[in-house]
Design a protein around this motif. Structure first.
Motif, mmCIF file in Angstrom:
data_model
loop_
_atom_site.group_PDB
_atom_site.id
_atom_site.type_symbol
_atom_site.label_atom_id
_atom_site.label_comp_id
_atom_site.label_asym_id
_atom_site.label_seq_id
_atom_site.Cartn_x
_atom_site.Cartn_y
_atom_site.Cartn_z
ATOM 1 N N GLN A 193 0.834 -1.210 0.000
ATOM 2 C CA GLN A 193 0.000 0.000 0.000
ATOM 3 C C GLN A 193 0.866 1.256 0.000
ATOM 4 O O GLN A 193 1.832 1.346 0.744
ATOM 5 C CB GLN A 193 -0.919 0.006 1.231
ATOM 6 C CG GLN A 193 -1.766 -1.239 1.386
ATOM 7 C CD GLN A 193 -2.596 -1.539 0.166
ATOM 8 O OE1 GLN A 193 -3.342 -0.681 -0.321
ATOM 9 N NE2 GLN A 193 -2.477 -2.764 -0.343
ATOM 10 N N GLY B 96 -17.351 0.071 -1.526
ATOM 11 C CA GLY B 96 -16.262 -0.876 -1.342
ATOM 12 C C GLY B 96 -16.719 -1.982 -0.407
ATOM 13 O O GLY B 96 -17.836 -2.500 -0.519
ATOM 14 N N ARG C 42 -8.160 -7.646 -1.303
ATOM 15 C CA ARG C 42 -8.653 -6.283 -1.496
ATOM 16 C C ARG C 42 -9.446 -5.811 -0.278
ATOM 17 O O ARG C 42 -9.411 -4.634 0.085
ATOM 18 C CB ARG C 42 -9.510 -6.221 -2.760
ATOM 19 C CG ARG C 42 -8.690 -6.267 -4.057
ATOM 20 C CD ARG C 42 -9.569 -6.467 -5.272
ATOM 21 N NE ARG C 42 -10.673 -5.514 -5.313
ATOM 22 C CZ ARG C 42 -11.767 -5.687 -6.052
ATOM 23 N NH1 ARG C 42 -11.901 -6.775 -6.794
ATOM 24 N NH2 ARG C 42 -12.720 -4.784 -6.047
ATOM 25 N N SER C 43 -10.167 -6.714 0.375
ATOM 26 C CA SER C 43 -10.935 -6.312 1.558
ATOM 27 C C SER C 43 -10.011 -5.915 2.706
ATOM 28 O O SER C 43 -10.304 -4.988 3.459
ATOM 29 C CB SER C 43 -11.876 -7.438 1.991
ATOM 30 O OG SER C 43 -11.191 -8.512 2.601
ATOM 31 N N ASP D 140 -8.580 -2.510 1.897
ATOM 32 C CA ASP D 140 -9.606 -1.501 2.143
ATOM 33 C C ASP D 140 -9.652 -1.146 3.629
ATOM 34 O O ASP D 140 -9.748 0.031 3.999
ATOM 35 C CB ASP D 140 -10.957 -2.034 1.680
ATOM 36 C CG ASP D 140 -12.023 -0.955 1.635
ATOM 37 O OD1 ASP D 140 -11.942 -0.070 0.768
ATOM 38 O OD2 ASP D 140 -12.942 -0.999 2.484
ATOM 39 N N TRP E 144 -6.682 1.060 4.623
ATOM 40 C CA TRP E 144 -6.804 2.456 4.200
ATOM 41 C C TRP E 144 -7.839 3.222 5.036
ATOM 42 O O TRP E 144 -7.651 4.399 5.338
ATOM 43 C CB TRP E 144 -7.184 2.525 2.713
ATOM 44 C CG TRP E 144 -5.987 2.611 1.823
ATOM 45 C CD1 TRP E 144 -5.431 1.606 1.088
ATOM 46 C CD2 TRP E 144 -5.180 3.757 1.600
ATOM 47 N NE1 TRP E 144 -4.325 2.052 0.417
ATOM 48 C CE2 TRP E 144 -4.149 3.382 0.704
ATOM 49 C CE3 TRP E 144 -5.218 5.069 2.055
ATOM 50 C CZ2 TRP E 144 -3.172 4.263 0.265
ATOM 51 C CZ3 TRP E 144 -4.253 5.956 1.615
ATOM 52 C CH2 TRP E 144 -3.240 5.551 0.733
ATOM 53 N N ARG E 145 -8.916 2.557 5.377
ATOM 54 C CA ARG E 145 -10.040 3.289 5.962
ATOM 55 C C ARG E 145 -10.100 3.236 7.485
ATOM 56 O O ARG E 145 -10.828 4.008 8.087
ATOM 57 C CB ARG E 145 -11.345 2.777 5.366
ATOM 58 C CG ARG E 145 -11.443 3.174 3.900
ATOM 59 C CD ARG E 145 -12.703 2.715 3.232
ATOM 60 N NE ARG E 145 -12.779 3.296 1.887
ATOM 61 C CZ ARG E 145 -13.614 2.891 0.950
ATOM 62 N NH1 ARG E 145 -14.457 1.924 1.208
ATOM 63 N NH2 ARG E 145 -13.610 3.464 -0.243
#
Length: 777
Positions: free
Chosen positions: A499, A590, A609-610, A613, A616-617
């Motif tokens: 990332q 998302g 990908r989860s 996510d 990042w969040r």
């Protein structure tokens, strides 16, 4: 219901006002405004015949709203019970009254309730999120996908407004937090963005281009928020104002007959527009508006509050909604002793220049004869922070453990200081700071940390409540919890390493993993088995294919191995802040805070990908200091701990013993942040006002940014000093009493009574030496 002796003249004027008489109430600290406001509403219901549904009452905090509502309901039910017992026949409406129909709350909660109640078909159901959580969303949806993520010109623009960009190296989280603050200013001041871009944004200079980058990121972010029907509080109020003017709330407006606005001094221009829309409806329905506040207690300019709207309310109401408001002053203080009230009033009147910013003709704050205590004002000043911390901790220890401390006043009379023998506790003591941060960015301990250590080292130890003392990312239990989650989700760290979140954030997250690894070595075996099962993607129950697992469920499971999160009040506040970040992630497009669990596979693309996510969040915003403990998590204070609070957090509260830090940092000779003690220039908030307000219709005066900075500092310490009920203690480095540092620098401070430099030199320090304060030795 009332205090002994009944209501004073000002309170009687408020309570007895007719339905159609609008009021402008200037209410000093401890002056009984909540009592008068509650009785006014009850009089409107019982005497004037208003239905509870015809009344809208707003306050600044949820805590204040709860107090006002409970007081109205308790007193109202008592009145009704008495009438039902003694009056025959009983008026039918008395039996039908439902006080729960009163609309009492913050403007945000009332807006949300009404938008839901009068929601048009297909219109969004507002979902507001906290400011710091909103910054995490801005980081993911506004900064990351736009040029704002890398733009040095954005940093140049931010620097022109007073933000620290660390030489253009400001990280994504810092950029996001700045853009959220700018966006709130745009909305709260109702700035014309097209005019702003055509004016300040015209040209090829760094600031102009940086403004364009900022607006691009903000508008990209807003598009996502609209799509997901997510609001912050500024956006919620903006949506509410639009709804009030759209016609779809006409049925509601037709019912409004009385509007009460408490803490009006912290209103912003957008909120004023809402209140004027409600006031106009009340006027048309034969009713009125009553605003209550105190310009001397306005603290929230940094959130868009505009104290000038309060000072100019009568003229603005006359010009904008044709309402004539009668002025009433509540200037009798029933909270504090005579000595404290005298100090508070003399402090706020000392600076001649400040008087120009106050309500014209404002009366002096007077002692209301409810607290007849005679304890002198006390000062504690030492040559170093460590020694000061020891002395303050020893004093608190003696008080909390039932001791009595004697001190002489200026006339030589001896007084005994002690907490209430039956009900007294550590929670009766509050220590107010400009900032409760326990460490500087360099890692050096600040006074709150030294004092915490000294209190916890006492025998018996005294606990401290200061959940905002360190960033979430620095709390050992938080690092351990989130590190364990990362080990479960990303066993070898490959997803994290891929990332592009910036080296500082990446190092922080890897540090959490290291802490968790160390904890696993000495931790319980069943925790190691749990983490191992996640890392191997071995399901603990039969699964058919991939399934969704909530990140919050994983965190709550891991919490069971960290007992402090279950029984310590500070840890509970930290856990709630984390869970709010997870909850906010669930609102976005998302994966919405869900993890894809692919049994037996660590390479499933959707599962990977989860996890990215979630990084990042949730994880990255916490690591980048974007997520903080919100003030509303601190509204219930523990009785068994000493409260460390910012002055802003203490607003609306009172304590038997209040200790105010007026200069623990002065001994360092620091001049890097003069805006916190004696401004030399406008600070960031005032620069933003000056930059954006030419493109707003707010129409205020031209008081300089530096003068507004001095005004705000005066207000802040007026609020701090007026929190004390029985004993007020000012503490700091001994430099606070001399005004000269070891390096011979003049160390002025508004908190110690210095006036601004535009005053005559001989009159700059009327509190010279702080000699009026009594000492324990």
């Amino acid at each position: 219901m009332g205090r002994e002796g009944g209501l004073n003249d000002g309170q009687v004027g408020i309570v007895s006002a007719t339905v159609d008489r609008s009021l402008f109430v200037i209410a000093g600290p401890g002056s009984g405004k909540t009592t008068a406001s509650a009785l006014r509403i009850l009089k409107l219901i019982y005497v004037d015949g208003l239905d509870p549904l015809e009344i809208v009452a707003t306050t600044f905090t949820r805590r204040a709203a709860a107090v006002l509502r409970s007081r109205i309901i308790e007193w109202g039910e008592n009145i009704r019970a008495r009438v039902l017992r003694t009056r025959r026949p009983v008026p039918p409406r008395f039996e039908r009254l439902d006080f729960n129909q009163l609309r009492v709350g913050t403007i945000d909660s009332i807006a949300q309730d009404l938008l839901n109640e009068f929601r048009a078909a297909g219109a969004p159901r507002p979902t507001p999120v906290d400011t710091h959580v909103f910054a995490a969303l801005m980081m993911a949806e506004g900064v990351r996908p736009t040029a704002a993520a890398r733009s040095r010109r954005l940093c140049a623009f931010l620097e022109s407004l007073g933000f620290n960009t660390y030489g253009g190296l400001l990280g994504l989280g810092g950029r996001a937090a700045a853009l959220v603050e700018i966006r709130e200013r745009l909305i709260n001041d109702r700035v014309d963005r097209a005019a702003l871009l055509a004016g300040a944004g015209r040209g090829a200079g760094d600031v102009s281009v940086g403004l364009s980058r900022a607006l691009e990121a903000i508008e990209t972010f807003e598009a996502v928020m609209r799509e997901r029907e997510i609001f912050d509080f500024a956006g919620l109020n903006e949506y509410f104002l639009e709804a009030l003017g759209s016609g779809r709330m006409n049925d509601f407006l037709a019912t409004v007959r009385f509007v009460l606005v408490d803490e009006y001094q912290d209103t912003n221009y957008l909120q004023e527009s809402i209140y004027f829309a409600l006031a106009a409806a009340a006027r048309d329905n034969g009713g009125s508006i009553c605003v209550v506040g105190d310009d001397d207690q306005s603290l929230y300019r940094f959130r868009g509050a505009t104290v000038e709207l309060f000072a100019g309310f009568r003229g603005r109401a006359r010009d904008r909604v044709r309402i004539e408001a009668t002025e009433i002053a509540l200037n009798l203080n029933y909270r504090s002793t005579r000595n404290i009230v005298s100090l508070v009033d003399s402090f706020v009147r000392s600076d001649v220049i400040f008087q120009q910013a106050r309500v014209i003709g404002k009366p002096a704050l007077l002692h209301g004869a409810a607290n007849e205590g005679e304890l002198p004002l006390v000062g504690m000043f030492e040559d170093g922070k460590q020694l000061l911390a020891q002395e303050v901790a020893n004093l608190i220890g003696r008080l909390v453990n039932g001791g009595r401390i004697r001190i002489a006043d200026a006339e030589g009379r001896r007084h005994a200081i002690a907490l209430d023998a039956e009900r007294g506790s550590a929670g009766d003591i509050a220590i107010l700071f400009d900032s409760t941060s326990e460490y500087r960015a360099s890692g050096t301990e600040r006074f709150p940390r030294l004092l915490r250590d000294e209190l916890e080292a006492l025998d018996p130890p005294i606990g401290v409540f200061n959940p905002r003392g360190q960033p979430l990312k620095k709390q050992a239990a938080v690092r351990r919890l989130l590190g364990l989650a990362l080990l479960c989700l990303d066993p070898n760290g490959s997803i994290l390493g891929s990332q592009r979140i910036g080296d500082p954030v990446l190092r922080e997250l890897r540090g959490w993993r290291d802490d968790a690894d160390a904890f696993l070595v000495s931790g319980p075996a069943n925790l190691r088995r749990f983490v191992d099962s996640w890392q191997r993607r071995r399901a603990t129950r039969p699964l058919r294919g991939n399934t969704n697992v909530s990140l919050s469920d994983l965190l709550y499971k891991l919490v069971t191995w960290i007992p402090a999160f279950q029984d310590d009040v500070e840890h509970l506040a930290w856990l709630e802040a984390i869970m709010r970040a997870v909850s906010a992630a669930s609102l976005l497009r998302g994966f919405r805070g869900e993890l894809i669990f692919a049994p037996g596979s660590l390479t499933d693309e959707l599962a990977t990908r989860s996890v990215a996510d979630a990084i990042w969040r949730v994880f990255a915003p916490i690591a980048d200091d974007v997520i903080e403990v919100e003030e509303d998590l601190l509204e219930t204070l523990p009785r068994n701990r000493v409260n460390f609070m910012t002055i802003h957090q203490a607003k609306g509260l009172e304590f038997p013993v209040t200790i105010v830090d007026v200069g623990s940092e002065l001994g360092d000779g620091r001049v890097s942040k003069p805006f916190k003690r004696y401004p030399t220039d406008p600070d960031r908030v005032h620069r933003m006002e000056d930059f954006f307000r030419p493109y707003s219709q707010i129409d205020l005066g031209n008081r300089t940014g530096q003068d507004r900075a001095f005004d705000d500092l005066t207000r802040k310490y007026f609020v701090a000093f007026s929190r004390a009920q029985d004993l007020l203690i000012l503490v700091g480095h001994s430099v606070a009493t001399t005004g000269i540092s070891r390096s011979k620098k003049t160390m002025q401070s508004v908190a110690t009574g210095w006036r601004r430099p535009s005053c005559a030199p001989a009159e700059l320090w009327p509190w010279r030496g702080l000699s009026f304060l009594r000492r324990f030795r």
